[in-house]
Design a protein around this motif. Structure first.
Motif, PDB file in Angstrom:
ATOM      1  N   ALA A  53     -26.741  82.653  27.523  1.00  0.00           N
ATOM      2  CA  ALA A  53     -27.754  83.662  27.227  1.00  0.00           C
ATOM      3  C   ALA A  53     -28.150  83.710  25.755  1.00  0.00           C
ATOM      4  CB  ALA A  53     -27.258  85.036  27.664  1.00  0.00           C
ATOM      5  N   ASP A  54     -27.529  82.902  24.930  1.00  0.00           N
ATOM      6  CA  ASP A  54     -27.856  82.883  23.502  1.00  0.00           C
ATOM      7  C   ASP A  54     -29.335  82.538  23.317  1.00  0.00           C
ATOM      8  OD1 ASP A  54     -28.208  82.124  20.760  1.00  0.00           O
ATOM      9  OD2 ASP A  54     -26.062  81.702  20.608  1.00  0.00           O
ATOM     10  N   PRO A  55     -30.096  83.376  22.607  1.00  0.00           N
ATOM     11  CA  PRO A  55     -31.528  83.119  22.431  1.00  0.00           C
ATOM     12  C   PRO A  55     -31.830  81.872  21.616  1.00  0.00           C
ATOM     13  CG  PRO A  55     -30.819  84.973  21.079  1.00  0.00           C
ATOM     14  CD  PRO A  55     -29.683  84.658  21.984  1.00  0.00           C
ATOM     15  N   GLY A  56     -30.827  81.322  20.948  1.00  0.00           N
ATOM     16  CA  GLY A  56     -31.032  80.110  20.166  1.00  0.00           C
ATOM     17  C   GLY A  56     -31.055  78.850  21.005  1.00  0.00           C
ATOM     18  N   ASN A  57     -30.746  78.972  22.293  1.00  0.00           N
ATOM     19  CA  ASN A  57     -30.744  77.795  23.164  1.00  0.00           C
ATOM     20  C   ASN A  57     -32.170  77.358  23.491  1.00  0.00           C
ATOM     21  OD1 ASN A  57     -27.932  77.709  23.359  1.00  0.00           O
ATOM     22  ND2 ASN A  57     -27.881  79.071  25.129  1.00  0.00           N
ATOM     23  N   GLN A  58     -32.417  76.081  23.354  1.00  0.00           N
ATOM     24  CA  GLN A  58     -33.717  75.522  23.755  1.00  0.00           C
ATOM     25  C   GLN A  58     -33.703  75.053  25.198  1.00  0.00           C
ATOM     26  OE1 GLN A  58     -35.514  72.448  21.409  1.00  0.00           O
ATOM     27  NE2 GLN A  58     -36.638  73.931  20.174  1.00  0.00           N
ATOM     28  N   GLN A  59     -32.514  74.668  25.674  1.00  0.00           N
ATOM     29  CA  GLN A  59     -32.366  74.225  27.056  1.00  0.00           C
ATOM     30  C   GLN A  59     -31.044  74.742  27.616  1.00  0.00           C
ATOM     31  OE1 GLN A  59     -32.656  69.921  26.642  1.00  0.00           O
ATOM     32  NE2 GLN A  59     -34.783  69.936  27.293  1.00  0.00           N
ATOM     33  N   VAL A  60     -31.085  75.233  28.850  1.00  0.00           N
ATOM     34  CA  VAL A  60     -29.876  75.617  29.565  1.00  0.00           C
ATOM     35  C   VAL A  60     -29.933  74.951  30.937  1.00  0.00           C
ATOM     36  CG1 VAL A  60     -29.549  77.808  28.360  1.00  0.00           C
ATOM     37  CG2 VAL A  60     -30.982  77.723  30.410  1.00  0.00           C
ATOM     38  N   GLY A  61     -28.782  74.814  31.559  1.00  0.00           N
ATOM     39  CA  GLY A  61     -28.820  74.135  32.845  1.00  0.00           C
ATOM     40  C   GLY A  61     -27.540  74.221  33.633  1.00  0.00           C
ATOM     41  N   CYS A  62     -27.573  73.606  34.805  1.00  0.00           N
ATOM     42  CA  CYS A  62     -26.450  73.558  35.736  1.00  0.00           C
ATOM     43  C   CYS A  62     -26.244  72.118  36.186  1.00  0.00           C
ATOM     44  CB  CYS A  62     -26.724  74.422  36.965  1.00  0.00           C
ATOM     45  SG  CYS A  62     -27.101  76.155  36.605  1.00  0.00           S
ATOM     46  N   VAL A  63     -24.973  71.746  36.371  1.00  0.00           N
ATOM     47  CA  VAL A  63     -24.644  70.378  36.775  1.00  0.00           C
ATOM     48  C   VAL A  63     -23.720  70.411  37.979  1.00  0.00           C
ATOM     49  CG1 VAL A  63     -23.529  68.214  36.096  1.00  0.00           C
ATOM     50  CG2 VAL A  63     -24.871  69.504  34.422  1.00  0.00           C
ATOM     51  N   ILE A  64     -24.009  69.567  38.951  1.00  0.00           N
ATOM     52  CA  ILE A  64     -23.099  69.318  40.061  1.00  0.00           C
ATOM     53  C   ILE A  64     -22.998  67.803  40.232  1.00  0.00           C
ATOM     54  CG2 ILE A  64     -25.022  69.638  41.696  1.00  0.00           C
ATOM     55  CD1 ILE A  64     -21.302  70.293  42.504  1.00  0.00           C
ATOM     56  N   SER A  65     -21.779  67.292  40.274  1.00  0.00           N
ATOM     57  CA  SER A  65     -21.570  65.854  40.394  1.00  0.00           C
ATOM     58  C   SER A  65     -20.424  65.589  41.356  1.00  0.00           C
ATOM     59  CB  SER A  65     -21.257  65.240  39.027  1.00  0.00           C
ATOM     60  OG  SER A  65     -21.075  63.844  39.119  1.00  0.00           O
ATOM     61  N   VAL A  66     -20.645  64.716  42.320  1.00  0.00           N
ATOM     62  CA  VAL A  66     -19.623  64.381  43.315  1.00  0.00           C
ATOM     63  C   VAL A  66     -19.417  62.869  43.342  1.00  0.00           C
ATOM     64  CG1 VAL A  66     -18.897  64.542  45.723  1.00  0.00           C
ATOM     65  CG2 VAL A  66     -20.269  66.380  44.719  1.00  0.00           C
ATOM     66  N   THR A  67     -18.168  62.452  43.149  1.00  0.00           N
ATOM     67  CA  THR A  67     -17.787  61.035  43.222  1.00  0.00           C
ATOM     68  C   THR A  67     -17.017  60.803  44.507  1.00  0.00           C
ATOM     69  OG1 THR A  67     -17.700  60.717  40.824  1.00  0.00           O
ATOM     70  CG2 THR A  67     -16.362  59.239  42.163  1.00  0.00           C
ATOM     71  N   ARG A  68     -17.414  59.796  45.271  1.00  0.00           N
ATOM     72  CA  ARG A  68     -16.786  59.548  46.570  1.00  0.00           C
ATOM     73  C   ARG A  68     -16.094  58.186  46.664  1.00  0.00           C
ATOM     74  NH1 ARG A  68     -18.175  63.590  49.886  1.00  0.00           N
ATOM     75  NH2 ARG A  68     -20.054  64.799  49.389  1.00  0.00           N
ATOM     76  N   GLY A  69     -15.989  57.483  45.561  1.00  0.00           N
ATOM     77  CA  GLY A  69     -15.329  56.185  45.591  1.00  0.00           C
ATOM     78  C   GLY A  69     -14.896  55.754  44.213  1.00  0.00           C
ATOM     79  N   GLY A  70     -14.290  54.578  44.157  1.00  0.00           N
ATOM     80  CA  GLY A  70     -13.823  54.059  42.879  1.00  0.00           C
ATOM     81  C   GLY A  70     -12.325  53.859  42.872  1.00  0.00           C
ATOM     82  N   SER A  71     -11.751  53.794  41.681  1.00  0.00           N
ATOM     83  CA  SER A  71     -10.314  53.536  41.568  1.00  0.00           C
ATOM     84  C   SER A  71      -9.827  53.897  40.171  1.00  0.00           C
ATOM     85  CB  SER A  71     -10.013  52.056  41.860  1.00  0.00           C
ATOM     86  OG  SER A  71     -10.676  51.229  40.910  1.00  0.00           O
ATOM     87  N   VAL A  72      -8.506  54.072  40.085  1.00  0.00           N
ATOM     88  CA  VAL A  72      -7.819  54.260  38.808  1.00  0.00           C
ATOM     89  C   VAL A  72      -6.754  53.178  38.705  1.00  0.00           C
ATOM     90  CG1 VAL A  72      -6.361  55.771  37.409  1.00  0.00           C
ATOM     91  CG2 VAL A  72      -8.219  56.750  38.787  1.00  0.00           C
ATOM     92  N   THR A  73      -6.819  52.381  37.646  1.00  0.00           N
ATOM     93  CA  THR A  73      -5.832  51.325  37.427  1.00  0.00           C
ATOM     94  C   THR A  73      -5.048  51.627  36.165  1.00  0.00           C
ATOM     95  OG1 THR A  73      -7.214  49.651  38.504  1.00  0.00           O
ATOM     96  CG2 THR A  73      -5.472  48.856  37.041  1.00  0.00           C
ATOM     97  N   ILE A  74      -3.722  51.732  36.317  1.00  0.00           N
ATOM     98  CA  ILE A  74      -2.825  51.925  35.184  1.00  0.00           C
ATOM     99  C   ILE A  74      -1.924  50.701  35.122  1.00  0.00           C
ATOM    100  CG2 ILE A  74      -1.020  53.343  34.152  1.00  0.00           C
ATOM    101  CD1 ILE A  74      -2.147  55.726  35.679  1.00  0.00           C
ATOM    102  N   GLY A  75      -2.141  49.874  34.106  1.00  0.00           N
ATOM    103  CA  GLY A  75      -1.391  48.620  34.040  1.00  0.00           C
ATOM    104  C   GLY A  75      -1.739  47.739  35.224  1.00  0.00           C
ATOM    105  N   SER A  76      -0.748  47.453  36.062  1.00  0.00           N
ATOM    106  CA  SER A  76      -0.970  46.597  37.232  1.00  0.00           C
ATOM    107  C   SER A  76      -1.067  47.389  38.533  1.00  0.00           C
ATOM    108  CB  SER A  76       0.176  45.579  37.347  1.00  0.00           C
ATOM    109  OG  SER A  76       1.424  46.248  37.496  1.00  0.00           O
ATOM    110  N   THR A  77      -1.058  48.711  38.451  1.00  0.00           N
ATOM    111  CA  THR A  77      -1.113  49.557  39.643  1.00  0.00           C
ATOM    112  C   THR A  77      -2.504  50.150  39.799  1.00  0.00           C
ATOM    113  OG1 THR A  77       1.236  50.135  39.420  1.00  0.00           O
ATOM    114  CG2 THR A  77      -0.123  51.555  40.813  1.00  0.00           C
ATOM    115  N   THR A  78      -3.123  49.911  40.958  1.00  0.00           N
ATOM    116  CA  THR A  78      -4.459  50.430  41.239  1.00  0.00           C
ATOM    117  C   THR A  78      -4.399  51.412  42.399  1.00  0.00           C
ATOM    118  OG1 THR A  78      -5.560  48.425  40.451  1.00  0.00           O
ATOM    119  CG2 THR A  78      -6.809  49.848  41.932  1.00  0.00           C
ATOM    120  N   VAL A  79      -4.995  52.578  42.196  1.00  0.00           N
ATOM    121  CA  VAL A  79      -5.050  53.604  43.232  1.00  0.00           C
ATOM    122  C   VAL A  79      -6.512  53.833  43.595  1.00  0.00           C
ATOM    123  CG1 VAL A  79      -4.512  55.993  43.852  1.00  0.00           C
ATOM    124  CG2 VAL A  79      -2.970  54.712  42.343  1.00  0.00           C
TER     125      VAL A  79
END
Length: 306
Positions: A53-79
């Motif tokens: 609500a700060d009047p100094g803002n030129q832009q305000v907004g909302c974000v929704i992001s959904v990830t449904r795939g991919g992986s996490v690899t730590i060293g040689s282990t992938t999940v």
């Protein structure tokens, strides 16, 4: 004797699963109207935040992001990421806000973020993680469940860094590990020493031994408010965000008094330096609603609700 051991292990696993998923609720919450159309999923945007609500803002907004795939690899282990990961938060950019210039000479705003109205900025479900060198015949004992949790505020949000060799945001996380032996407070990373992701849809420049990999901005679309308000929504469908320069810190809180931290560290090779780990967020759909006026944005989202 063996059956008693299995029963005890099963009881421990059951307790761990209840700790992860929670117990059934005695009553269902009352249904409320939810944003639809181009604002779908933005019901927890922090529109009542004083920062927005700060009047100094030129832009305000909302974000929704959904990830449904991919992986996490730590060293040689992938999940594999087999369960959705959802991010939802508010954003703002003041008149004198920061910008970033990309190698091609284009400039984009760097937004600040505000946590989700319900406090659940990041939500995810547990993933089963194999323990290297151990056959998984009893999940939760011979494997672990890992849940991605937020470890601090999201920073440096640059939604228009699509295809550029720059992070779309900085996302601090920690991995909560559940196992019958680890206890309920076993983590890789912490709020004080998080895993900081800087995923990009462009090409990475990691330290060795990792080599460059490239993400994908997906299909980009721009939609004006259907009811005549000043808001518009930028959407990115089917994007892939990658980061293989991430550092992964050591485990903490595993076992009584951290007595099993060394086991996690030894098995997964922690701490793991940058250049030895990779995170891929694929099948990612993101929508950003932006408006120069907070009141107008509130009315736009309210008008879409059913």
């Amino acid at each position: 004797m063996r059956s008693k051991r299995v029963s005890a292990a099963t009881a421990a696993v059951t307790a761990g699963i209840l700790a992860i998923f929670g117990t059934p609720a005695s009553a269902q919450p009352v249904a409320t109207a939810k944003p639809t159309g181009i604002y779908t999923g933005m019901g927890n945007c922090p529109l009542s935040s004083p920062v927005l609500a700060d009047p100094g803002n030129q832009q305000v907004g909302c974000v929704i992001s959904v990830t449904r795939g991919g992986s996490v690899t730590i060293g040689s282990t992938t999940v594999p990421l087999t369960q959705p990961i959802t991010l939802q938060f508010g954003v703002y950019w003041p008149a004198s806000g920061p910008t970033v210039e990309f190698p091609d000479g284009t400039v984009a705003n760097v937004f600040s973020t505000v946590p989700s109205a319900d406090g659940r900025t990041l939500t995810s479900s547990p993933l089963q993680v194999p323990i290297p060198g151990l056959a998984n015949f009893l999940p939760g004992v011979t494997s672990a469940f890992a849940q991605v949790e937020l470890a601090g505020p999201i920073t440096e949000f640059v939604p228009l860094a699509t295809g550029e060799p720059a992070p779309v945001f900085r996302l601090p996380i920690k991995l909560h590990l559940f196992n019958a032996l680890f206890g309920l407070h076993c983590y890789i990373g912490s709020n004080a020493n998080p895993i900081v992701l800087g995923p990009t849809t462009g090409t990475t420049s990691p330290p060795p031994p990792n080599g460059p990999i490239t993400g994908d901005a997906g299909v980009i679309d721009l939609a004006s408010d259907p009811n005549g308000f000043g808001a518009f929504v930028v959407s990115f469908s089917g994007a892939s965000l990658v980061d293989n320069s991430v550092r992964v810190p050591a485990a903490n809180g595993c076992g009584i008094g951290g007595s099993l931290d060394w086991v996690i560290n030894t098995v997964f090779g922690l701490p793991a330096a940058a250049g030895r780990n990779t995170v891929v967020f694929s099948q990612t759909n993101t929508a950003l609603a932006v408006d120069p006026s907070l009141d107008d944005l509130k009315q736009a989202i309210a008008a879409s609700a059913h």
